[in-house]
Design a protein around this motif. Sequence first.
Motif, PDB file in Angstrom:
ATOM      1  N   ASP A 212       0.821  -1.216   0.000  1.00  0.00           N
ATOM      2  CA  ASP A 212       0.000   0.000   0.000  1.00  0.00           C
ATOM      3  C   ASP A 212       0.852   1.262   0.000  1.00  0.00           C
ATOM      4  O   ASP A 212       0.451   2.288  -0.574  1.00  0.00           O
ATOM      5  CB  ASP A 212      -0.929   0.006   1.211  1.00  0.00           C
ATOM      6  CG  ASP A 212      -2.046  -1.030   1.097  1.00  0.00           C
ATOM      7  OD1 ASP A 212      -2.235  -1.573  -0.014  1.00  0.00           O
ATOM      8  OD2 ASP A 212      -2.710  -1.303   2.110  1.00  0.00           O
ATOM      9  N   ASP A 213       2.019   1.221   0.640  1.00  0.00           N
ATOM     10  CA  ASP A 213       2.917   2.368   0.582  1.00  0.00           C
ATOM     11  C   ASP A 213       3.482   2.557  -0.821  1.00  0.00           C
ATOM     12  O   ASP A 213       3.709   3.688  -1.267  1.00  0.00           O
ATOM     13  CB  ASP A 213       4.057   2.208   1.592  1.00  0.00           C
ATOM     14  CG  ASP A 213       3.667   2.648   2.996  1.00  0.00           C
ATOM     15  OD1 ASP A 213       2.722   3.443   3.127  1.00  0.00           O
ATOM     16  OD2 ASP A 213       4.306   2.195   3.967  1.00  0.00           O
ATOM     17  N   MET A 214       3.720   1.455  -1.534  1.00  0.00           N
ATOM     18  CA  MET A 214       4.174   1.563  -2.920  1.00  0.00           C
ATOM     19  C   MET A 214       3.110   2.235  -3.780  1.00  0.00           C
ATOM     20  O   MET A 214       3.407   3.111  -4.604  1.00  0.00           O
ATOM     21  CB  MET A 214       4.485   0.156  -3.457  1.00  0.00           C
ATOM     22  CG  MET A 214       4.976   0.129  -4.902  1.00  0.00           C
ATOM     23  SD  MET A 214       6.625   0.808  -5.118  1.00  0.00           S
ATOM     24  CE  MET A 214       6.279   2.368  -5.921  1.00  0.00           C
ATOM     25  N   VAL A 215       1.860   1.852  -3.576  1.00  0.00           N
ATOM     26  CA  VAL A 215       0.756   2.469  -4.306  1.00  0.00           C
ATOM     27  C   VAL A 215       0.699   3.966  -4.022  1.00  0.00           C
ATOM     28  O   VAL A 215       0.566   4.795  -4.934  1.00  0.00           O
ATOM     29  CB  VAL A 215      -0.579   1.795  -3.926  1.00  0.00           C
ATOM     30  CG1 VAL A 215      -1.770   2.594  -4.459  1.00  0.00           C
ATOM     31  CG2 VAL A 215      -0.621   0.363  -4.453  1.00  0.00           C
ATOM     32  N   GLY A 234      10.569   1.356   3.034  1.00  0.00           N
ATOM     33  CA  GLY A 234       9.425   0.902   3.798  1.00  0.00           C
ATOM     34  C   GLY A 234       9.570   1.258   5.267  1.00  0.00           C
ATOM     35  O   GLY A 234      10.595   1.801   5.705  1.00  0.00           O
ATOM     36  N   SER A 235       8.558   0.926   6.056  1.00  0.00           N
ATOM     37  CA  SER A 235       8.554   1.301   7.471  1.00  0.00           C
ATOM     38  C   SER A 235       9.238   0.260   8.354  1.00  0.00           C
ATOM     39  O   SER A 235       9.531   0.541   9.514  1.00  0.00           O
ATOM     40  CB  SER A 235       7.112   1.488   7.957  1.00  0.00           C
ATOM     41  OG  SER A 235       6.392   0.265   7.852  1.00  0.00           O
ATOM     42  N   GLU A 236       9.473  -0.948   7.818  1.00  0.00           N
ATOM     43  CA  GLU A 236      10.014  -2.036   8.635  1.00  0.00           C
ATOM     44  C   GLU A 236      11.464  -2.337   8.258  1.00  0.00           C
ATOM     45  O   GLU A 236      11.767  -2.600   7.086  1.00  0.00           O
ATOM     46  CB  GLU A 236       9.185  -3.313   8.427  1.00  0.00           C
ATOM     47  CG  GLU A 236       7.694  -3.139   8.675  1.00  0.00           C
ATOM     48  CD  GLU A 236       7.343  -3.198  10.144  1.00  0.00           C
ATOM     49  OE1 GLU A 236       8.258  -3.351  10.977  1.00  0.00           O
ATOM     50  OE2 GLU A 236       6.144  -3.122  10.465  1.00  0.00           O
ATOM     51  N   GLN A 303       4.131   4.422   5.887  1.00  0.00           N
ATOM     52  CA  GLN A 303       3.122   4.429   6.950  1.00  0.00           C
ATOM     53  C   GLN A 303       2.672   3.032   7.353  1.00  0.00           C
ATOM     54  O   GLN A 303       2.333   2.807   8.511  1.00  0.00           O
ATOM     55  CB  GLN A 303       1.890   5.221   6.488  1.00  0.00           C
ATOM     56  CG  GLN A 303       2.162   6.686   6.227  1.00  0.00           C
ATOM     57  CD  GLN A 303       0.927   7.425   5.735  1.00  0.00           C
ATOM     58  OE1 GLN A 303      -0.110   6.822   5.467  1.00  0.00           O
ATOM     59  NE2 GLN A 303       1.032   8.736   5.589  1.00  0.00           N
ATOM     60  N   GLN A 304       2.661   2.089   6.419  1.00  0.00           N
ATOM     61  CA  GLN A 304       2.046   0.801   6.668  1.00  0.00           C
ATOM     62  C   GLN A 304       3.012  -0.179   7.334  1.00  0.00           C
ATOM     63  O   GLN A 304       4.142  -0.357   6.880  1.00  0.00           O
ATOM     64  CB  GLN A 304       1.542   0.190   5.351  1.00  0.00           C
ATOM     65  CG  GLN A 304       0.482   1.022   4.655  1.00  0.00           C
ATOM     66  CD  GLN A 304      -0.793   1.091   5.458  1.00  0.00           C
ATOM     67  OE1 GLN A 304      -1.192   0.134   6.116  1.00  0.00           O
ATOM     68  NE2 GLN A 304      -1.442   2.245   5.436  1.00  0.00           N
ATOM     69  N   ARG A 305       2.545  -0.807   8.416  1.00  0.00           N
ATOM     70  CA  ARG A 305       3.293  -1.864   9.050  1.00  0.00           C
ATOM     71  C   ARG A 305       3.082  -3.171   8.280  1.00  0.00           C
ATOM     72  O   ARG A 305       2.069  -3.360   7.625  1.00  0.00           O
ATOM     73  CB  ARG A 305       2.862  -2.041  10.504  1.00  0.00           C
ATOM     74  CG  ARG A 305       2.999  -0.799  11.360  1.00  0.00           C
ATOM     75  CD  ARG A 305       4.437  -0.312  11.445  1.00  0.00           C
ATOM     76  NE  ARG A 305       5.318  -1.320  12.019  1.00  0.00           N
ATOM     77  CZ  ARG A 305       5.570  -1.438  13.318  1.00  0.00           C
ATOM     78  NH1 ARG A 305       4.992  -0.599  14.172  1.00  0.00           N
ATOM     79  NH2 ARG A 305       6.394  -2.370  13.760  1.00  0.00           N
TER      80      ARG A 305
END
Length: 312
Positions: A212-215, A234-236, A303-305
């Motif tokens: 979803d962050d890629m989108v 990414g967030s992780e 933002q997305q975990r």
Amino acid sequence: MTGATTSLGARTVEFLLQQTDTRIVIGVAAEKQGPDIRDSDGRFEYRRANLLRSRDLKNLFNGEEISGGYVDTVVHLAYRHLPETAGQGTHQLNISGTNSLLSHSLEARGIKRFVLRSSAMVYRISPLNPSILPETCDLDMEPDTHPIIQDEVNAEMLCRMKMDHPETEIVVLRPAYTVGKDTRSFISAFLQSRVCLTAVGYNPLVNILHHDDMVRALCLAAHNGRKGVYNIPGSETVPMNHMVRLAGRSPHAIPWRFLPAAYRGLRNLGLSTFQVEVSPERMRYPCILDGTRAARALGYEPQQRVDFSSLA
């Protein structure tokens, strides 16, 4: 948007349609049937086109939506990143298809932005790299580089050579290892192996990007991207062995030089699809992206975990 029938393409189309300032989205792919898009107000249209057929591209760009100035951005997702697809047909699509689409976009009236989704696989992984990779780090351009990575590097070069175009902003995104529903990548194939083999003595940090962050990054680039190359982290960020355990697997360490042969054996037994030979150094050294430029220019922050338990 090319590649509209892919999971990433369809989800990006739907995200764009949620934005009130998106007037129209034209999805493009070679398949006869377009994606199943939730479109309550008729702002989505599907066009079947093969990027390797000049007539298809001419018809596409001569259509009313583009020639009439209703479309101002091209997002290019019709690109094969998976190593098992490597071959002449993939090379033609990745290079000739990208070049033809870019040329038509730069010649078309009213196209203000061209967005290419590349990936962090283009970076040359080395123990000499900085701990966090800026966009200026060396690319993997060695003679023995895997063909699928060579294609990514060369597609970027096609775009970067035209980046000074006076009327069209050319934006290249380099996302981190991406995971999510129906998403396949270097790391997702690794985590989905029935047996996860790692390199003894190494436990590199791995940065993971949620689908979803890629989108969202693609949509930010489509709406207000300035010309340039941008890392999309990414967030992780977790150590590889810990990531494997989070996914419900147990890491089994073997000498690094044996990993390619071991994974070939696992593929032959149907226990894995992971092709470590695409970039074996990534099993020893980290690839953590510096997202400063994307934050400043695109307004992107991850933002997305990631639910690692859903990846195995």
